[in-house]
Every structure is written in C-alpha cells, then in structure tokens.
Design an enzyme around this catalytic site. Structure first.
Site, PDB file in Angstrom:
ATOM      1  N   ASP A   1       0.833  -1.207   0.000  1.00  0.00           N
ATOM      2  CA  ASP A   1       0.000   0.000   0.000  1.00  0.00           C
ATOM      3  C   ASP A   1       0.868   1.259   0.000  1.00  0.00           C
ATOM      4  O   ASP A   1       2.018   1.212   0.453  1.00  0.00           O
ATOM      5  CB  ASP A   1      -0.828   0.108   1.290  1.00  0.00           C
ATOM      6  CG  ASP A   1      -1.799  -1.028   1.451  1.00  0.00           C
ATOM      7  OD1 ASP A   1      -2.162  -1.637   0.456  1.00  0.00           O
ATOM      8  OD2 ASP A   1      -2.174  -1.275   2.615  1.00  0.00           O
TER       9      ASP A   1
HETATM   10  N1  URA Z   1      -1.173  -5.766   4.269  1.00  0.00           N
HETATM   11  C1  URA Z   1      -1.608  -4.507   4.205  1.00  0.00           C
HETATM   12  O1  URA Z   1      -2.585  -4.151   4.859  1.00  0.00           O
HETATM   13  N2  URA Z   1      -0.952  -3.641   3.404  1.00  0.00           N
HETATM   14  C2  URA Z   1       0.137  -3.994   2.682  1.00  0.00           C
HETATM   15  O2  URA Z   1       0.700  -3.154   1.980  1.00  0.00           O
HETATM   16  C3  URA Z   1       0.580  -5.314   2.761  1.00  0.00           C
HETATM   17  C4  URA Z   1      -0.089  -6.185   3.571  1.00  0.00           C
END
Ligand code: URA
Length: 236
Positions: free
Chosen positions: A104
């Site tokens: 993310d």
């Molecule tokens: N889980 C999440 O919530 N975000 C990520 O970027 C990777 C795993």
C-alpha cells in the site's frame, strides 16, 4: 532467433512496446543500418538494432532487486495524481522492472523488483503460499484474545483469513507492536485484520519475504539479490 523490434527495444529496457512502435513508425529505429518499418523483426544476437543512431545493448540477464520501499510511494508505474512511485527510486537500473506483489501507499519495507516475468508471476501467485512478515504498530492494546483470533483466522468481507503467525508482541506508549506472518496477500490484508479487531494500524513495514529479510537497507535504498538468493527463489 528473430523477434519483433518493439519487443527487442522493450526487453532492452528502453521503453514500453507501444512506445517502441511509435519510434519505429517515426523512422527512429534501424536494423543493420536500414531504417525499419513496423512489423519488422531482427535477431538481436546477430544484427545491430539502433535507436536514434545508438546501438542497443541486449542482455539475456534478468535483474532482481530488493527495495526498501518508503511510505508515501505507490507500487504503480505512474500516477495521474503525480504521487511518487517506487520506480523513481531505481532509475539507474537499465531494465523494465515490475514489483512482485504490491505494498500500500503507506506501507514500507521489502519489495522485490524484477524484469523476469516468469519468476514474478510464480512468486506472486497465491498457490505458492510464500510467507511474508510484517512489523505492525497498532493503536491501543491488542488483547490476547484478539491475537488468538488472528492466529485462528478472522472473518473479513472476502472470507476467513488463513491462520497467521504472531510473534514479538510488545506494548508501548498506547500502541501494540507485533510481527505478523501471512501467506495470502489479499488487498490491505494486515490493516483489515487489525481493523476488524478494532485497531487502526499506524505503521506497517514488511520485513521478510520468504527467506529474504529487509536487513539494514534504509528507506529508498535497494540491493541486487545474490545468485544464491535468485536460485533459491526459483525453486519455490
Ligand atoms: N497488508 C496490508 O494491509 N498492506 C500492505 O501493503 C501489505 C499487507
């Protein structure tokens, strides 16, 4: 073996196939000194392909990098809102890299980049159940009961999560730190698991992917994988 010129140009890391087609149409590409047309093929190991007068270097070698993604960078090639993207951090690598999976915008840490499509698809596929470990800082005190729920599997809108491993739980200044290991890689999975238990995540960092660790790479830094690491990954 002969290949279409746009493929040769894209594999050399110069641009996308589509853009390479435009270069060919514009007369900027030659093969053995003769201006090429769209649809032409060449054997890059025997013929000299030039773009704007410069011979292109063909490498049969793939590139494998481990990047420490800083928060605030997207794992996409470009962003209409002009936000930073991880590929700006690896500009000096002469290859068209893509990430194996995504993190993310505000997640930090280990992300693998490669131009090896086969390995990339293999490792990103849920069938291989590659374990990824995240260091999480969650707001509030995550109770023992909630930790057990994550270990057992939590009901999210896209189904029950597979059992997670939870380690190194610590409480500090109104927060809970913990390490969570999962292999599913659903969208925003760690954040959603904690949210389902009533905790927002204030920091999320991937620290391990299979046997690879983030080590002491600073945010924005990357390193190339070793030959041994690459062959271990190929064995998954
Ligand atoms: N889980 C999440 O919530 N975000 C990520 O970027 C990777 C795993």
């Amino acid at each position: 073996m002969k290949e279409r010129l746009q493929k040769i140009i894209a594999s050399a890391g110069l641009t996308s196939r589509r853009e390479a087609e435009k270069w060919i149409v514009a007369g900027e590409v030659s093969v053995d000194g003769v201006v090429a047309s769209l649809g032409d093929k060449a054997d890059p190991t025997r013929q000299v392909v030039t773009v704007r007068g410069k011979p292109i270097k063909i490498s049969s070698k793939h590139h494998y990098l481990l990047l420490n993604k800083p928060a605030g960078y997207l794992c996409t090639c470009s962003d209409p809102e002009m936000r930073s993207v991880i590929y700006q951090l690896v500009k000096d690598v002469p290859a068209r890299l893509f990430s194996i999976g995504r993190l993310d915008l505000n997640t930090e840490g280990l992300i693998l980049l490669t131009d090896d499509g086969n390995l990339g698809n293999q490792l990103a596929h849920p069938r291989f159940k590659i374990e990824k470990t995240y260091l999480v800082r969650a707001r509030g005190k995550v109770s023992r009961e909630s930790l057990e729920k994550m270990r057992a599997g939590i009901s999210l809108e896209d189904g029950i999560t597979a059992p997670a491993k939870i380690d190194n739980v610590r409480f500090s200044a109104g927060h809970t730190w913990l390490e969570i290991t999962i292999h599913e890689g659903r969208n925003r999975q760690v954040r959603r698991m904690l949210e389902a238990l009533g905790h927002s995540v204030s920091r999320l960092k991937r620290i391990r992917f299979a046997f690879l660790e983030i080590g002491d790479l600073k945010p924005g830094q990357y390193r190339f994988l070793t030959k041994e690491e690459i062959s271990r990954l190929k064995k998954f």
